[in-house]
Structures are given as structure tokens and as C-alpha cells.
Write a protein that holds these residues in place. Structure first.
Motif, PDB file in Angstrom:
ATOM      1  N   TRP A 302       0.825  -1.211   0.000  1.00 16.11           N
ATOM      2  CA  TRP A 302       0.000   0.000   0.000  1.00 16.11           C
ATOM      3  C   TRP A 302       0.865   1.270   0.000  1.00 16.11           C
ATOM      4  CZ3 TRP A 302      -5.161   0.700  -0.576  1.00 16.11           C
ATOM      5  CH2 TRP A 302      -5.678   1.952  -0.273  1.00 16.11           C
ATOM      6  N   TRP A 303       1.963   1.261   0.744  1.00 12.39           N
ATOM      7  CA  TRP A 303       2.776   2.459   0.883  1.00 12.39           C
ATOM      8  C   TRP A 303       3.591   2.752  -0.362  1.00 12.39           C
ATOM      9  CZ3 TRP A 303       0.745   4.688   4.781  1.00 12.39           C
ATOM     10  CH2 TRP A 303       0.212   3.921   5.816  1.00 12.39           C
ATOM     11  N   PHE A 304       3.750   1.762  -1.234  1.00 10.48           N
ATOM     12  CA  PHE A 304       4.538   1.966  -2.450  1.00 10.48           C
ATOM     13  C   PHE A 304       3.666   1.957  -3.701  1.00 10.48           C
ATOM     14  CE2 PHE A 304       7.271  -0.005   0.706  1.00 10.48           C
ATOM     15  CZ  PHE A 304       8.377   0.830   0.687  1.00 10.48           C
ATOM     16  N   ALA A 305       2.366   1.791  -3.532  1.00 14.40           N
ATOM     17  CA  ALA A 305       1.465   1.637  -4.677  1.00 14.40           C
ATOM     18  C   ALA A 305       1.071   2.992  -5.250  1.00 14.40           C
ATOM     19  CB  ALA A 305       0.222   0.868  -4.253  1.00 14.40           C
ATOM     20  N   ARG A 310      -3.817   1.360  -5.612  1.00 14.70           N
ATOM     21  CA  ARG A 310      -4.564   1.400  -4.354  1.00 14.70           C
ATOM     22  C   ARG A 310      -6.046   1.143  -4.564  1.00 14.70           C
ATOM     23  NH1 ARG A 310      -1.755   6.309  -0.823  1.00 14.70           N
ATOM     24  NH2 ARG A 310       0.230   5.202  -0.450  1.00 14.70           N
ATOM     25  N   VAL A 311      -6.567   1.566  -5.711  1.00 11.17           N
ATOM     26  CA  VAL A 311      -7.957   1.223  -6.022  1.00 11.17           C
ATOM     27  C   VAL A 311      -8.113  -0.295  -6.046  1.00 11.17           C
ATOM     28  CG1 VAL A 311      -9.716   1.255  -7.830  1.00 11.17           C
ATOM     29  CG2 VAL A 311      -8.471   3.353  -7.266  1.00 11.17           C
ATOM     30  N   GLY A 312      -7.171  -0.953  -6.727  1.00 12.59           N
ATOM     31  CA  GLY A 312      -7.227  -2.410  -6.791  1.00 12.59           C
ATOM     32  C   GLY A 312      -7.027  -3.054  -5.436  1.00 12.59           C
ATOM     33  N   LEU A 357       5.616  -3.664  -5.462  1.00 15.64           N
ATOM     34  CA  LEU A 357       6.884  -3.704  -4.727  1.00 15.64           C
ATOM     35  C   LEU A 357       8.063  -3.922  -5.675  1.00 15.64           C
ATOM     36  CD1 LEU A 357       5.866  -5.774  -1.570  1.00 15.64           C
ATOM     37  CD2 LEU A 357       6.314  -3.315  -1.700  1.00 15.64           C
ATOM     38  N   TRP A 358       7.871  -4.718  -6.710  1.00 16.03           N
ATOM     39  CA  TRP A 358       8.953  -4.961  -7.663  1.00 16.03           C
ATOM     40  C   TRP A 358       9.375  -3.672  -8.366  1.00 16.03           C
ATOM     41  CZ3 TRP A 358      12.578  -8.283  -8.838  1.00 16.03           C
ATOM     42  CH2 TRP A 358      13.181  -8.234 -10.093  1.00 16.03           C
TER      43      TRP A 358
END
Length: 596
Positions: A302-305, A310-312, A357-358
Motif C-alpha cells: 500500500w505504501w509503495f502503490a 490502491r484502487v485495486g 513492490l517490484w
């Protein structure tokens, strides 16, 4: 075309896995196969979801999945493939729709991972090769998620209404379980759609109305038909769809107060409640392979999205958390295969979270989170595989730990080296278990994924006193039931829907399920059954063992006792039959005139 090749390969592989040796499972769940057979012969039975073509009683669910199977059986004949293939195709469609949904928020790679996880989840392989309503439920809910994403992108009332229609029709597949996704769908649109709050509330209200119409029209139609002009509503004590919806298949599933149930009960009689339920021995091998991974990725990614990610994550995370919480703490009837409803959310979160994350892997925290997720996956798969294949379990654990190290050092380890190892560590365990599931024929009322677990409770000979098992009548019994069957409305009657289903499928004649699925529905009453016999509408009564419930009607037991006291039994190849003759009634002092 080149860009679509991975998706085509995924769908083709899914189709092979779901269709391979599909016919080996025979009638699978005979309860629903008999209803599909009835629907193929009678449009009235098709509409109501009756268990026999003469329309004595319905199944204890809304009939949308039976509509699909019944139409298939009408087109291609009543056989294992015509009944099971629709579910397999629903599975392929679900994988494709999940890919399309996740792709819109997070890209092709995330969509492919999501689709692969869903396709290789053992309980998904089980249920998309089976004829329970869960296959259609999952397909419609994934369709609803796709429509919700499209609606959120453009603040579209039309797409949101389509999402409502999909959930409403899913209600007609498996009733209130369909509504567990509503909090996620509604909150995502309310928080993420680019429109004024009042406009979004209007859209949500309209979508809710569409859902009510899509799911409620059949309920209204059935409730408006007089009871004497339609089959009895199975699973209810008052011949009411509303009672069935809110009681036996509704709040009773949460509280355990299910009138007519013959097992379980309040206070966790269907297994211990709590978050550990989904990780336990019964459900863990079905769904929990990547469940801890999804939770780790949901929180860390969530913190890197991106906003779209974040919708997904919000949509699928809400789906996962609400559904998992209900499954974990409900006190009423629950079976391990229900967890197939979690598979799309787990797949989507794993796909979105891993890719998010990747993309930020050069950030030490993101790399550590991704590494930790893969390590958790390897450990979880090792624990689930250890009792089945120690060699495979060790292989998965080693691959996972190597991939975890590689991902943590992703700034120096080439992607081409670490990504395939990570994917293998994540998918090898559930994939192998899924292949073993596909290689095992499954039958009965409570199937279970995994090698050698195809019979479940329902496949055991006489399992639970005939409640969950469907008998296979011998050629001699079939010959007796078919003799002069056209002269009767029902060639036979027997207590319990599975008992009736086995004889009906074997002899291809209408068989009345006295008392419905559990034998605890008041359908028919003793007086009604005596009237049917007096009118010459039922030829034989088949004796069979059934469990007696602590609640519900005892009408079926009273009918069985009356038949035994009134008519002479004979044994045909080990099966006890009573011929319900008018002379037998006369000897007991009962006549057609007396029953009017």
C-alpha cells in the motif's frame, strides 16, 4: 498478438486443467445433477430449481446455476460432461476476467500473476470441475469487480449499475453470500471515483436498486405464486423463499440457529471459529497457500502503490477481509469449499502487491517486504506440502529462500535470475496440489481438493446415514422403478434429496425427495402423501437410512412409519421397496374418497 500470447497461454492452460478427464467425476454432486436433469425435462422444474421433473420440492438454493446446467443438459443430453463442463468454462472465464480487472489498475504483469494464482488455487480447481453453485458465484462476483473498476475510472453510473446487476444475479446463484463483496465495492467507488459526493451517493443508490431488481425478481415471482401451484421451497419450514434466504441460508449461517439442520449447531459446531480456521487442516490445503502472502502484500505494498494500484488493493482487500472474517467466525453450516470465494481476491492482491513492490525494488524497505512475502510463501507451502510430499515441500522451501535472498539483493541480482525462481516457489506447491486434484474424481455433497480426497463425506458409502451420499441403483432396481412409470406422477418416493437423486439419475424417472435435502422439511405432510397415494400418483416407496435432526419437521419420519405399517415390503437386490397399491390402502381403511 505477441502481447496477448501470455494471456492466451494462461487461458489455454487453465482450460486444459479444468477440462482434463472431467467426466471421471460422473454426477459429482448428484443433488444438483438430478435438479439439472429435472430442468432438462420440465421448464417448470427448470425455473424453480426442482429436484424432480414432477416438481415436488426445490433445491435449498436459488436456481441460477441450475439454469445453466439445465440448458446445457437440454442441448447436449443429460450426462456428466453436459453438467460439469459449464462450470469449467466459468472457471476459464473467471481467470480471464480477473486478468482484465487487475490489468486495468496495475498492468499486464499483475493481471497475469493474479490469473495464474486463481487458476492454480486447489479449491478453485475443485469447484470449477464440480457442479455446486460456487462456480457461477465466483464468475459473477469477479464480473462485478470488473464493472466496479470501470465505474470508478470514469465515475460511471452505467458501469456501477452493471456491477449491481452482477451481484444481484450472483444472489440467485448462492443467496446472501454474494453480498459479502458489497462493502468493498461501495467504499472503493465512494472514495476513489472522481465525482461530487452527492452524485456518487446517487450512483450507489441506483446500483443498489439494480441489484435488488436483478436478484429479487425471481424471489418476488415465486412468492406471488400460490403454494399449491408450485413446488415446495426446499430448506424452508414455511414454504417461503424469504424464510430460506434470511433463515437457513442467511442469518442461521452466522448464528448456527438453522432450523432443519442435522449437524453442527450454535457455538462452532461446524468447527472451531477464529482467524486460524482458514489456516487449519480442513481449509488450509484448500485456500491458504498464498493467503498469508496476500495479507503481507496488502499491508506492505500500500505504501509503495500508485493511486490506481490502491484502487485495486482496496477493492480486493475489502473483498478478502470481509469474506475471510465471515468464514472465520460464522457458527452455522460451513464447508471448506466455500473458500473458493477468497481465491480471486488472493490472486489479485498477490499480483498487484508483488508488481507494486517490484517496481520499487531499489528501495530497501520495498525489497525487504517483497523478500519477506516470498519467504512467507515458501514456509506456508512447505507446511501444507509436508504431509503429502516431503521432497516437493523441501524443494519449494529451498527455492523460496533463494528467491527471498535474491529479491532482497535485487539491486545486484539480475531480474531474469530471481523472478522465475520466485514464481516457481509461489506456484509450484499449489500447482502440484491442483494437478493432483484434477487427477482425482470427486463426488458427493462435500468435496475436498487434494490427492485421494475426491470422495469427501458425500462419497462414502451411506455417509452420514444417506444424508450426503447418493445411491447407485442396480439394473434390477432400475427395471422395477421404470416398469409402468408413465402411469404415475412419481415412480418412487424416498426420504432425503440425495437418496432420491441417486435413484432418479439411475432410472431416469421422477423420484420424490420426501423431506427435502435433510429430510426435515414438512414436504409433503403425512396427509398430503396419503392423498398422493390414494390418487395413484406414487408407485413405490424406497426405504433408506437418514439422520434425524434435532429441529425441523418430523413429517418424513411419520411418512416412512406409515408406509411401513400399511404396505408390504419386498427386497430387490438389497433395496427395500413398498408398492403403494390402492388395495393396501383399502386394507388400512384409507381410500381416495377419505383423503379428499
Amino acid at each position: 498478438m505477441r502481447a496477448r500470447l501470455p494471456l492466451l497461454l494462461l487461458l489455454a492452460g487453465t482450460a486444459v486443467l479444468y477440462l482434463w478427464r472431467l467426466g471421471d467425476s460422473g454426477w459429482a454432486n448428484a443433488y444438483y445433477s438430478a435438479a439439472a436433469q429435472a430442468g432438462a425435462e420440465s421448464w417448470t422444474a427448470w425455473f424453480y430449481g426442482s429436484t424432480d421433473p414432477a416438481n415436488a420440492i426445490t433445491v435449498d438454493k436459488t436456481p441460477a446455476s441450475l439454469w445453466v446446467m439445465g440448458l446445457s443438459a437440454r442441448l447436449f443430453g443429460v450426462n456428466a460432461w453436459s453438467i460439469l463442463a459449464p462450470q469449467a468454462l466459468m472457471g476459464v472465464a473467471s481467470v480471464g476476467l480477473l486478468y482484465a480487472t487487475v490489468k486495468r489498475t496495475s498492468g499486464r504483469a499483475a493481471g497475469l500473476i493474479a490469473g495464474a494464482v486463481l487458476a492454480l488455487t486447489p479449491v478453485a480447481v475443485l469447484m470449477f470441475r464440480f457442479n455446486n453453485p460456487d462456480a457461477l458465484l465466483v464468475l459473477l462476483l469477479v464480473a462485478g469487480a470488473y464493472c466496479t473498476v470501470r465505474a470508478t475510472e470514469a465515475a460511471s453510473a452505467r458501469w456501477l449499475a452493471l456491477a449491481g446487476a452482477a451481484v444481484g444475479f450472483a444472489f440467485l446463484a448462492k443467496m446472501l453470500q454474494a453480498f459479502l463483496v458489497l462493502p468493498a465495492f461501495g467504499l472503493v467507488y465512494l472514495l476513489a471515483a472522481n465525482a461530487r459526493p452527492v452524485r456518487k451517493l446517487v450512483h450507489l443508490t441506483a446500483a443498489l436498486g439494480t441489484m435488488v431488481v436483478a436478484g429479487g425478481w425471481w424471489v418476488l415471482a415465486v412468492e406471488l405464486v400460490p403454494a399449491g401451484s408450485r413446488p415446495y421451497i426446499g430448506g424452508s419450514q414455511g414454504d417461503s423463499v424469504l424464510e430460506l434466504t434470511l433463515g437457513y441460508n442467511g442469518l442461521g449461517r452466522l448464528t448456527g440457529d438453522e432450523v432443519g439442520s442435522v449437524g453442527g449447531g450454535r457455538g462452532g459446531g461446524w468447527g472451531g471459529t477464529g482467524w486460524s480456521r482458514l489456516l487449519g487442516s480442513e481449509m488450509g490445503s484448500q485456500i491458504a497457500w498464498l493467503l498469508p502472502t496476500a495479507l503481507v502484500l496488502l499491508l506492505s505494498a500500500w505504501w509503495f502503490a500508485s493511486r490506481s494500484d490502491r484502487v485495486g488493493l482496496g477493492l480486493w482487500g475489502g473483498w478478502l477481509v470481509v469474506t475471510a472474517a465471515v468464514f472465520s467466525f460464522m457458527n452455522g453450516i460451513i464447508h471448506a469449499y466455500y473458500t473458493v470465494a477468497l481465491a480471486p481476491a488472493i490472486g489479485a492482491i498477490v499480483g498487484i502487491g508483488a508488481v507494486a513492490l517490484w517496481r520499487r525494488r531499489h528501495d530497501a524497505i520495498a525489497a525487504a517486504a517483497l523478500s519477506g512475502a516470498v519467504a512467507v510463501t515458501a514456509l506456508q507451502c512447505y507446511l501444507l506440502l509436508a504431509e503429502w510430499s516431503t521432497g516437493l515441500a523441501a524443494t519449494v522451501l529451498v527455492l523460496g529462500l533463494l528467491a527471498a535472498v535474491g529479491l532482497f539483493l535485487s539491486s545486484v541480482v539480475p531480474a531474469a535470475a530471481v523472478v522465475p525462481v520466485a514464481l516457481a516457489a509461489a506456484l509450484l506447491g499449489p500447482g502440484a496440489y491442483s494437478v493432483a486434484t484434477a487427477d482425482t474424481p470427486h463426488s458427493g455433497a462435500i468435496p475436498s481438493a487434494g490427492p485421494g480426497r475426491g470422495m469427501g463425506f458425500g462419497g462414502m458409502g451411506g455417509g452420514m446415514g444417506g444424508l450426503l451420499s447418493a445411491p447407485e441403483p442396480s439394473a434390477e432396481v432400475v427395471s422395477v422403478l421404470r416398469a409402468d412409470a408413465d402411469s404415475y406422477t412419481w415412480a418412487a418416493a424416498v426420504v432425503g434429496s440425495n437418496n432420491a437423486a441417486g435413484h432418479q439419475l439411475g432410472a431416469d424417472v421422477p423420484v420424490m425427495a420426501v423431506g427435502g435435502f435433510n429430510g426435515t422439511d414438512p414436504a409433503p405432510t403425512l396427509e398430503q402423501f396419503q392423498k398422493y397415494v390414494a390418487e395413484g400418483r406414487v408407485h413405490y416407496f424406497i426405504a433408506g437410512s437418514m439422520m434425524r435432526g434435532e429441529t425441523g419437521s418430523d413429517a418424513a419420519a411419520r411418512i416412512a412409519e406409515w408406509v411401513d405399517e400399511t404396505f408390504t415390503a419386498r427386497t430387490v437386490d438389497g433395496v427395500t421397496l413398498y408398492e403403494l397399491t390402492v388395495s393396501g390402502l383399502a386394507a388400512a381403511g384409507l381410500t381416495a374418497d377419505a383423503q379428499r
